[in-house]
Write a protein that holds these residues in place. Structure first.
Motif, PDB file in Angstrom:
ATOM      1  N   ASN A 233      19.782  37.788  36.271  1.00 26.22           N
ATOM      2  CA  ASN A 233      18.810  36.685  36.204  1.00 26.22           C
ATOM      3  C   ASN A 233      17.750  37.580  35.606  1.00 26.22           C
ATOM      4  O   ASN A 233      16.958  37.539  34.096  1.00 26.22           O
ATOM      5  CB  ASN A 233      17.437  36.202  37.492  1.00 26.22           C
ATOM      6  N   GLN A 234      17.861  39.222  35.884  1.00 23.79           N
ATOM      7  CA  GLN A 234      17.235  40.183  34.927  1.00 23.79           C
ATOM      8  C   GLN A 234      18.168  40.128  33.739  1.00 23.79           C
ATOM      9  O   GLN A 234      17.113  40.817  32.558  1.00 23.79           O
ATOM     10  CB  GLN A 234      17.696  41.498  35.439  1.00 23.79           C
ATOM     11  N   LEU A 235      19.399  40.146  33.487  1.00 27.61           N
ATOM     12  CA  LEU A 235      20.243  40.003  32.552  1.00 27.61           C
ATOM     13  C   LEU A 235      19.771  38.831  31.577  1.00 27.61           C
ATOM     14  O   LEU A 235      20.315  38.732  30.418  1.00 27.61           O
ATOM     15  CB  LEU A 235      21.208  40.449  33.201  1.00 27.61           C
ATOM     16  N   GLY A 236      19.378  37.939  31.799  1.00 29.16           N
ATOM     17  CA  GLY A 236      18.593  36.184  31.256  1.00 29.16           C
ATOM     18  C   GLY A 236      20.429  36.178  31.716  1.00 29.16           C
ATOM     19  O   GLY A 236      20.684  34.588  30.884  1.00 29.16           O
ATOM     20  N   LEU A 237      20.516  35.761  32.681  1.00 30.30           N
ATOM     21  CA  LEU A 237      21.748  34.824  32.828  1.00 30.30           C
ATOM     22  C   LEU A 237      21.688  34.369  33.987  1.00 30.30           C
ATOM     23  O   LEU A 237      20.082  33.909  34.808  1.00 30.30           O
ATOM     24  CB  LEU A 237      23.312  35.031  33.048  1.00 30.30           C
ATOM     25  N   GLU A 238      22.061  32.729  33.976  1.00 29.56           N
ATOM     26  CA  GLU A 238      21.749  31.185  34.703  1.00 29.56           C
ATOM     27  C   GLU A 238      22.771  30.856  35.316  1.00 29.56           C
ATOM     28  O   GLU A 238      24.291  31.332  34.520  1.00 29.56           O
ATOM     29  CB  GLU A 238      21.066  30.159  34.146  1.00 29.56           C
ATOM     30  N   LEU A 239      23.236  30.790  36.933  1.00 32.25           N
ATOM     31  CA  LEU A 239      24.387  30.711  37.386  1.00 32.25           C
ATOM     32  C   LEU A 239      24.340  29.208  36.646  1.00 32.25           C
ATOM     33  O   LEU A 239      24.318  28.427  37.304  1.00 32.25           O
ATOM     34  CB  LEU A 239      24.148  30.877  38.254  1.00 32.25           C
ATOM     35  N   VAL A 240      25.715  29.494  36.572  1.00 31.59           N
ATOM     36  CA  VAL A 240      26.736  27.379  36.112  1.00 31.59           C
ATOM     37  C   VAL A 240      27.311  26.890  37.080  1.00 31.59           C
ATOM     38  O   VAL A 240      27.058  25.872  37.847  1.00 31.59           O
ATOM     39  CB  VAL A 240      27.371  27.880  34.624  1.00 31.59           C
ATOM     40  N   ASP A 241      27.841  27.518  37.976  1.00 27.50           N
ATOM     41  CA  ASP A 241      28.575  27.462  38.933  1.00 27.50           C
ATOM     42  C   ASP A 241      29.562  28.520  40.172  1.00 27.50           C
ATOM     43  O   ASP A 241      29.561  29.544  39.287  1.00 27.50           O
ATOM     44  CB  ASP A 241      30.528  26.743  38.818  1.00 27.50           C
ATOM     45  N   ARG A 242      30.070  28.449  40.857  1.00 24.90           N
ATOM     46  CA  ARG A 242      30.976  29.412  41.942  1.00 24.90           C
ATOM     47  C   ARG A 242      31.552  28.817  42.421  1.00 24.90           C
ATOM     48  O   ARG A 242      31.473  27.866  43.445  1.00 24.90           O
ATOM     49  CB  ARG A 242      29.643  29.835  42.967  1.00 24.90           C
ATOM     50  N   GLU A 243      32.725  28.933  42.210  1.00 20.78           N
ATOM     51  CA  GLU A 243      34.296  28.616  42.424  1.00 20.78           C
ATOM     52  C   GLU A 243      34.655  29.293  43.672  1.00 20.78           C
ATOM     53  O   GLU A 243      35.284  30.588  42.839  1.00 20.78           O
ATOM     54  CB  GLU A 243      35.052  28.370  41.400  1.00 20.78           C
ATOM     55  N   LYS A 244      34.543  29.078  44.936  1.00 21.16           N
ATOM     56  CA  LYS A 244      35.238  30.047  45.190  1.00 21.16           C
ATOM     57  C   LYS A 244      36.723  29.469  45.654  1.00 21.16           C
ATOM     58  O   LYS A 244      37.155  29.245  46.201  1.00 21.16           O
ATOM     59  CB  LYS A 244      34.430  29.837  46.820  1.00 21.16           C
ATOM     60  N   LEU A 245      37.908  31.071  46.211  1.00 20.18           N
ATOM     61  CA  LEU A 245      38.396  31.322  46.610  1.00 20.18           C
ATOM     62  C   LEU A 245      39.512  30.674  45.046  1.00 20.18           C
ATOM     63  O   LEU A 245      40.989  30.112  45.753  1.00 20.18           O
ATOM     64  CB  LEU A 245      38.781  31.141  47.466  1.00 20.18           C
ATOM     65  N   SER A 246      38.816  30.883  44.314  1.00 24.16           N
ATOM     66  CA  SER A 246      39.519  29.891  43.251  1.00 24.16           C
ATOM     67  C   SER A 246      40.942  30.286  42.384  1.00 24.16           C
ATOM     68  O   SER A 246      41.651  29.858  41.834  1.00 24.16           O
ATOM     69  CB  SER A 246      38.602  28.659  42.199  1.00 24.16           C
ATOM     70  N   LEU A 247      40.793  31.955  42.440  1.00 25.96           N
ATOM     71  CA  LEU A 247      41.432  32.846  41.408  1.00 25.96           C
ATOM     72  C   LEU A 247      42.362  33.698  42.371  1.00 25.96           C
ATOM     73  O   LEU A 247      42.283  33.867  43.703  1.00 25.96           O
ATOM     74  CB  LEU A 247      40.304  33.519  40.515  1.00 25.96           C
ATOM     75  N   SER A 248      43.317  33.012  41.841  1.00 27.40           N
ATOM     76  CA  SER A 248      44.436  34.355  42.893  1.00 27.40           C
ATOM     77  C   SER A 248      44.975  35.591  41.787  1.00 27.40           C
ATOM     78  O   SER A 248      45.454  35.416  40.988  1.00 27.40           O
ATOM     79  CB  SER A 248      46.127  33.848  43.328  1.00 27.40           C
ATOM     80  N   TYR A 249      45.837  36.372  42.326  1.00 25.11           N
ATOM     81  CA  TYR A 249      46.395  37.942  41.771  1.00 25.11           C
ATOM     82  C   TYR A 249      47.277  37.927  43.112  1.00 25.11           C
ATOM     83  O   TYR A 249      48.032  37.747  43.561  1.00 25.11           O
ATOM     84  CB  TYR A 249      45.337  38.780  42.832  1.00 25.11           C
ATOM     85  N   LEU A 250      48.512  39.029  42.656  1.00 32.16           N
ATOM     86  CA  LEU A 250      49.360  39.737  41.866  1.00 32.16           C
ATOM     87  C   LEU A 250      49.511  40.805  43.228  1.00 32.16           C
ATOM     88  O   LEU A 250      48.395  41.560  42.849  1.00 32.16           O
ATOM     89  CB  LEU A 250      50.597  39.575  41.343  1.00 32.16           C
ATOM     90  N   THR A 251      50.330  40.990  44.053  1.00 35.06           N
ATOM     91  CA  THR A 251      49.828  41.979  44.819  1.00 35.06           C
ATOM     92  C   THR A 251      50.562  43.010  43.995  1.00 35.06           C
ATOM     93  O   THR A 251      51.885  43.326  43.678  1.00 35.06           O
ATOM     94  CB  THR A 251      50.790  42.215  46.370  1.00 35.06           C
ATOM     95  N   PRO A 252      50.033  44.719  44.005  1.00 36.69           N
ATOM     96  CA  PRO A 252      50.441  45.461  43.275  1.00 36.69           C
ATOM     97  C   PRO A 252      51.728  46.085  43.987  1.00 36.69           C
ATOM     98  O   PRO A 252      51.645  46.004  45.354  1.00 36.69           O
ATOM     99  CB  PRO A 252      49.239  46.563  42.653  1.00 36.69           C
ATOM    100  N   ALA A 253      52.096  47.360  43.252  1.00 35.19           N
ATOM    101  CA  ALA A 253      53.191  47.713  44.121  1.00 35.19           C
ATOM    102  C   ALA A 253      52.387  48.945  45.110  1.00 35.19           C
ATOM    103  O   ALA A 253      53.050  48.844  46.124  1.00 35.19           O
ATOM    104  CB  ALA A 253      54.094  49.139  43.308  1.00 35.19           C
ATOM    105  N   PHE A 254      51.068  49.251  44.527  1.00 37.63           N
ATOM    106  CA  PHE A 254      50.691  50.466  45.319  1.00 37.63           C
ATOM    107  C   PHE A 254      49.764  49.155  46.897  1.00 37.63           C
ATOM    108  O   PHE A 254      50.322  49.470  48.262  1.00 37.63           O
ATOM    109  CB  PHE A 254      49.789  51.387  44.823  1.00 37.63           C
TER     110      PHE A 254
END
Length: 431
Positions: A233-254
């Motif tokens: 809000n301080q940055l002048g942003l307005e939340l449009v949506d929050r999609e929970k658990l919608s992104l997936s990642y690859l597990t890296p070697a480490f």
């Protein structure tokens, strides 16, 4: 009790409840259990299972069944073609990369939010940049701090599309983007700094898409989310949506290595998920840049795909360059920044192996010699501008043997882990 203690206790109770609820619902393998949880680290889930069993809240039969080897099918994970040609992630970079599914989903979203010939800025998302190369009707620009990564991408893309830029300290880049996608390290100060940078390049009315840690990541997520909304809000942003658990990642070697040495049963390659928060820039504001503690810049050598980082040094005289073990098996069993053992490391590999080393300047000469195919003794002598004593020569020989063995071990692991992700009763023994 302190706020941290209260949050930690509540988090542990929540993980226990999520696990028990999942078991009641019919979950009977560890991999299925991890999928059912809100992106709880498998090490935490594994430790929680052991605690539940020790306290007789989980039967021995159920405990054994959950940890038994199983035949798994990859039903959600598609491929990792956007990783081809990219350097291995290194733990010091907090480098987790989107799966192809998430890359495609994000690209579809930003395409809908922007118009023909708009600029889309990507902050710390190399896999997204690789996937975006087919979007010729949008101007894609990647800002990325990892010079190894930017050098790799510039070799296959226009240098105007990729900029090596540390968003925590470098001067803000001047752009006007219709959309900005950012994937910061999942710590509050990094997220705030990345979001501030996103506002510097996002036009009024443009959208900012940011990956955030979900509720199962750690105890303080609810408080961090509330703080982030205030900052936005301080940055002048307005939340449009929050999609929970919608992104997936690859597990890296480490991280795979950390799971292995911790004894964690196999899980999906794309087990880690993130929340996607979408903001619209609705106001122009002048907010001071947040400060983030700057970490030391480690020197890096890439040896046959294995990335080795060396902590900065001040001396240039001869000193013992051998790798000194810190942990049994050398692999750090955690990928968390909060692990106090991270501060012990002088040398760190992309396979999450850490070592002490007194003579880091000499070690780096050995690494450079190996990378160029030169004689290590000759390179060290040229660096010192003198001949090596017999005892010094033996140190260099032993250091060379250590490095070559290390490379061989991690290369074999990378091949074995391809079977690990698609295993059918496959077991990775300690190398």
């Amino acid at each position: 009790m302190t706020m941290t203690e209260i949050e930690t206790q509540a988090f542990e109770q929540a993980v226990e409840r999520w696990i028990l609820d999942a078991i009641v619902s019919g979950i009977d393998t560890f991999s299925q259990l991890i999928d059912a949880l809100p992106s709880v680290d498998p090490v935490i889930a594994f430790d929680t299972l052991k605690r539940l069993n020790a306290h007789a809240r989980l039967s021995q039969r159920t405990f054994a069944q959950l940890l038994a080897p199983t035949r798994r099918k990859q039903t959600r994970f598609d491929s990792s073609r956007y990783q081809i040609g990219l350097p291995l992630p290194h733990p010091l970079d907090f480098d987790w990369r989107f799966t192809d599914i998430s890359v495609n989903d994000l690209l579809q979203q930003v395409e809908k939010m922007t118009a023909f010939d708009d600029t889309i800025v990507l902050l710390g998302t190399p896999s997204l940049f690789r996937g975006a190369r087919t979007m010729s009707h949008r101007r894609m620009i990647l800002l990325e701090a990892n010079r190894t990564m930017t050098n790799c991408l510039i070799s296959t893309a226009s240098c105007t599309q990729v900029t090596c830029c540390d968003l925590l300290k470098d001067a803000a880049v001047t752009l006007s983007a219709g959309a900005v996608v950012l994937d910061p390290p999942w710590y509050p100060e990094h997220i705030h700094a990345f979001l501030w940078n996103a506002c510097q390049v996002c036009s009024l009315g443009g959208h900012i898409l940011v990956s955030l840690p979900p509720i199962g990541t750690r105890p303080s997520i609810d408080r961090e989310w509330s703080d982030l909304l205030i900052w936005a809000n301080q940055l002048g942003l307005e939340l449009v949506d929050r999609e929970k658990l919608s992104l997936s990642y690859l597990t890296p070697a480490f991280e795979r290595n950390a799971f292995r040495v911790a004894g964690v049963p196999p899980v999906r390659r794309d087990w880690r998920r993130g929340d996607l928060a979408i903001f619209c820039r609705v106001r122009l504001t002048q907010v001071q840049r947040p400060t983030v503690a700057i970490q030391d810049v480690w020197e890096e050598i890439n040896l046959l795909g294995i990335r080795i980082r060396v902590r900065p040094w001040t001396d240039s005289e001869f000193s013992d360059s051998k790798l000194v073990p810190i942990l049994p098996g050398d692999v750090l069993t955690s990928v968390s920044r909060r692990d106090s053992r991270r501060g012990l490391a002088d040398v760190w590999t992309s396979g999450n192996r850490i070592f002490r080393c007194q003579g880091r300047s000499i070690l780096f000469q050995v690494l450079q010699a190996i990378s160029t195919g030169s004689q290590t003794h000759d390179v060290v002598e040229a660096f010192l501008k003198r001949s090596l004593h017999s005892s010094e020569a033996e140190v260099i020989s032993e250091t060379t043997r250590q490095i070559l063995s290390l490379i061989n071990t991690e290369q074999k692991e990378n091949l074995l882990f391809e079977d690990y992700w698609n295993n059918t009763n496959f077991s990775l023994a300690a190398s």
